[in-house]
Design a protein around this motif. Structure first.
Motif, PDB file in Angstrom:
ATOM      1  N   SER A 357       0.783  -1.372   0.031  1.00 37.92           N
ATOM      2  CA  SER A 357       0.040   0.002   0.047  1.00 37.92           C
ATOM      3  C   SER A 357       0.986   1.213   0.104  1.00 37.92           C
ATOM      4  CB  SER A 357      -1.118  -0.045   1.152  1.00 37.92           C
ATOM      5  OG  SER A 357      -1.838  -1.271   1.204  1.00 37.92           O
ATOM      6  N   ASP A 363      -4.622   7.244   1.890  1.00 41.19           N
ATOM      7  CA  ASP A 363      -5.687   6.532   1.850  1.00 41.19           C
ATOM      8  C   ASP A 363      -6.871   6.563   2.977  1.00 41.19           C
ATOM      9  OD1 ASP A 363      -5.049   5.966  -0.643  1.00 41.19           O
ATOM     10  OD2 ASP A 363      -4.653   3.966  -0.335  1.00 41.19           O
ATOM     11  N   TYR A 447      -7.068   8.234  -5.819  1.00 44.56           N
ATOM     12  CA  TYR A 447      -7.813   7.475  -4.781  1.00 44.56           C
ATOM     13  C   TYR A 447      -9.197   7.045  -5.273  1.00 44.56           C
ATOM     14  CZ  TYR A 447     -10.281   6.762  -0.493  1.00 44.56           C
ATOM     15  OH  TYR A 447     -11.342   6.383   0.589  1.00 44.56           O
ATOM     16  N   ASN A 450      -9.400   4.215  -8.143  1.00 50.83           N
ATOM     17  CA  ASN A 450      -8.720   3.129  -7.786  1.00 50.83           C
ATOM     18  C   ASN A 450      -9.515   2.165  -6.963  1.00 50.83           C
ATOM     19  OD1 ASN A 450      -7.025   0.792  -7.117  1.00 50.83           O
ATOM     20  ND2 ASN A 450      -5.287   1.864  -7.415  1.00 50.83           N
ATOM     21  N   ARG A 453      -8.058   1.272  -3.638  1.00 49.23           N
ATOM     22  CA  ARG A 453      -7.723   1.922  -2.622  1.00 49.23           C
ATOM     23  C   ARG A 453      -8.984   2.626  -1.989  1.00 49.23           C
ATOM     24  NH1 ARG A 453      -3.862   6.381  -5.005  1.00 49.23           N
ATOM     25  NH2 ARG A 453      -3.825   7.281  -2.961  1.00 49.23           N
ATOM     26  N   SER A 454     -10.166   2.983  -2.889  1.00 50.94           N
ATOM     27  CA  SER A 454     -11.343   3.528  -2.456  1.00 50.94           C
ATOM     28  C   SER A 454     -12.479   2.720  -1.941  1.00 50.94           C
ATOM     29  CB  SER A 454     -11.486   4.671  -3.411  1.00 50.94           C
ATOM     30  OG  SER A 454     -11.631   4.241  -4.712  1.00 50.94           O
TER      31      SER A 454
END
Length: 483
Positions: A357, A363, A447, A450, A453-454
């Motif tokens: 990550s 994030d 963010y 993706n 990530r989200s």
């Protein structure tokens, strides 16, 4: 009456209180007033607490102008108490500034008290701990008020169970405004009297960092009201520095609360920092230099590395917010990985390894910000439009991102966009119905686009284009009927 201890031997009494007839006898024990106050304080929140090990702070070659401006305000010889509100977007570096300024003041003997809020630490997110913690520190560093504060707590320990307003009145306003304090001040030559003779500086700065991380917005506003009332009545020249994001309820409180209009208030908006990009560039250059010279795998790092254009690109992606720069540096400089490989991941030239990550800190920040939004389904299409049009310099394209135009395209009522985005002022700029909305973090697009990530916040860019096209067709159809 025969004493209950008449036949006792080797008797030792610690603490407690006994009543004999009508006369009360108090026995001094382990806990005096300051001990009681200390137990109710959140010492984890002070400047140099163990819990705050390795806190963020400014690089010595960055934020020079802002720190100089704040220090000038602190050192100013105005004999009345004043307040400064330092605010800026999420990740702008407010806590690092507060830390650096507090450390400078501590070194100069100007720091009186500090409290660093944190939403992830129970004691440091509790607004009820603020007043006792500040009072305890003031009692330790300003002996002229120690006796009165101590006596107040010893006389009525339940004062620490009262409201924040009552505690502020009894433990701050009354001790520092009492006649005894002024006599001691005159004898010792502190504060007002000391300024007259240009003697040694006295502790005066009270730092309250991250007010928006206090657990309850209503408590945040109430604390501002109480602090404003205290400053208004203080007879000593304290400087109260408060940092926070520009959350709507905090902005509203500063703009409309009567008591805050009557205090000497300085506002410092980090969005106006013209040196932010330069400072981030300096930070990145110094960190990469450090990697080339100290990283365990430095023998395999080429020199020069990275290319100056790459560093410029990373600074551009930061959008003036230090959190992006600090997050990627923390990832790249990992001693167990090759910095050159990790930089490729950050630039999007290589995929991240499984379970890696690279932007974890970012994030977590964005996820928390969106967690405060009630109607996420209505907010995400707005962000989709902002992402599609980002970076476009054409005036017509910019017009597409005004609240008024977005409301027309999405068939919303006038004022809906400003209401929907009210909890997101720490990551966007919203200056009126006819002004373009700006993303304060360029990386917010990465963010939201993706899904890894989200998660559920992920925006489907294809569907957003389709939605935007339908919205404009409906708008054109409406205009045809109108004319």
């Amino acid at each position: 009456m025969q004493s209950i201890f008449s036949n006792a031997q080797n008797l030792q009494i610690n603490g407690g209180q006994f009543t004999n007839s009508s006369r009360k006898v108090e026995i001094s024990g382990l806990h005096n007033g300051l001990d009681i106050l200390r137990q109710r304080s959140a010492l984890e929140a002070v400047l140099d607490s163990k819990e705050r090990f390795d806190p963020p702070k400014c690089d010595p070659d960055t934020r020079i102008a802002i720190i100089a401006q704040v220090m000038a305000w602190i050192r100013d010889e105005d004999p009345v108490a004043t307040m400064m509100w330092l605010h800026g977007p999420a990740g702008a570096g407010k806590s690092a500034l507060a830390q650096s300024i507090a450390e400078l003041c501590q070194a100069e003997g100007l720091l009186a008290a500090s409290f660093f809020f944190s939403r992830t630490a129970a004691n440091r997110s509790d607004g009820r701990a603020l007043i006792p913690t500040i009072v305890y520190q003031l009692a330790l560093c300003l002996p002229i008020a120690t006796t009165l504060i101590k006596q107040c707590v010893e006389k009525d320990p339940s004062i620490l169970e009262r409201s924040n307003e009552t505690q502020a009145e009894k433990l701050l306003v009354e001790p520092f405004n009492s006649w005894l304090t002024f006599i001691l001040s005159w004898i010792s030559g502190t504060f007002i009297f000391r300024y007259t003779f240009r003697s040694q500086p006295q502790p005066r700065l009270i730092v309250i960092d991250g007010l928006d991380e206090c657990h309850d917005p209503e408590v945040q506003c109430d604390l501002l009201r109480i602090i404003g009332g205290v400053i208004q009545r203080f007879q000593f020249p304290f400087r109260v520095l408060i940092t926070s994001r520009p959350e709507s309820h905090i902005v509203h409180t500063f703009e409309h609360l009567a008591v805050l209009k009557s205090v000497k208030l300085t506002r410092l908006d980090l969005r106006d920092d013209v040196n932010a990009h330069r400072d981030i560039l300096i930070f990145l250059q110094k960190e990469f230099y450090k990697m080339r010279n100290t990283h365990p795998l430095r023998r395999f790092i080429p020199n020069p590395w990275p290319h100056p254009d790459t560093v410029m690109e990373l600074a551009r992606r930061s959008s003036g917010q230090f959190i992006y720069a600090s997050t990627i540096i923390k990832y790249i400089q990992s001693p167990k990985h090759r910095p050159t490989d990790r930089l490729q991941v950050i630039l999007g030239l290589s995929p991240p390894p499984v379970n890696d990550s690279p932007f974890a800190q970012l994030d977590a920040l964005y996820t928390h910000v969106f967690a405060c939004v009630e109607d996420k389904l209505s907010v995400l299409p707005i962000f989709g439009i902002l992402i599609i049009t980002r970076g476009e310099g054409d005036g017509l394209v910019k017009e597409l991102t005004t609240p008024t135009r977005i409301e027309e395209v999405l068939s919303l009522q006038p004022g809906d966009v400003e209401l929907l985005l009210d909890d997101l002022l720490s990551i966007i700029s919203l200056d009126g119905p006819n002004e373009p909305i700006q993303l304060l973090h360029a990386s917010i697009a990465d963010y939201l686009l993706n899904p890894l990530r989200s998660g559920q916040l992920c925006i489907d860019i294809g569907m957003t284009h389709e939605m935007l096209a339908r919205g404009y067709l409906n708008l054109l159809s409406h205009l045809k009927r109108t004319y």
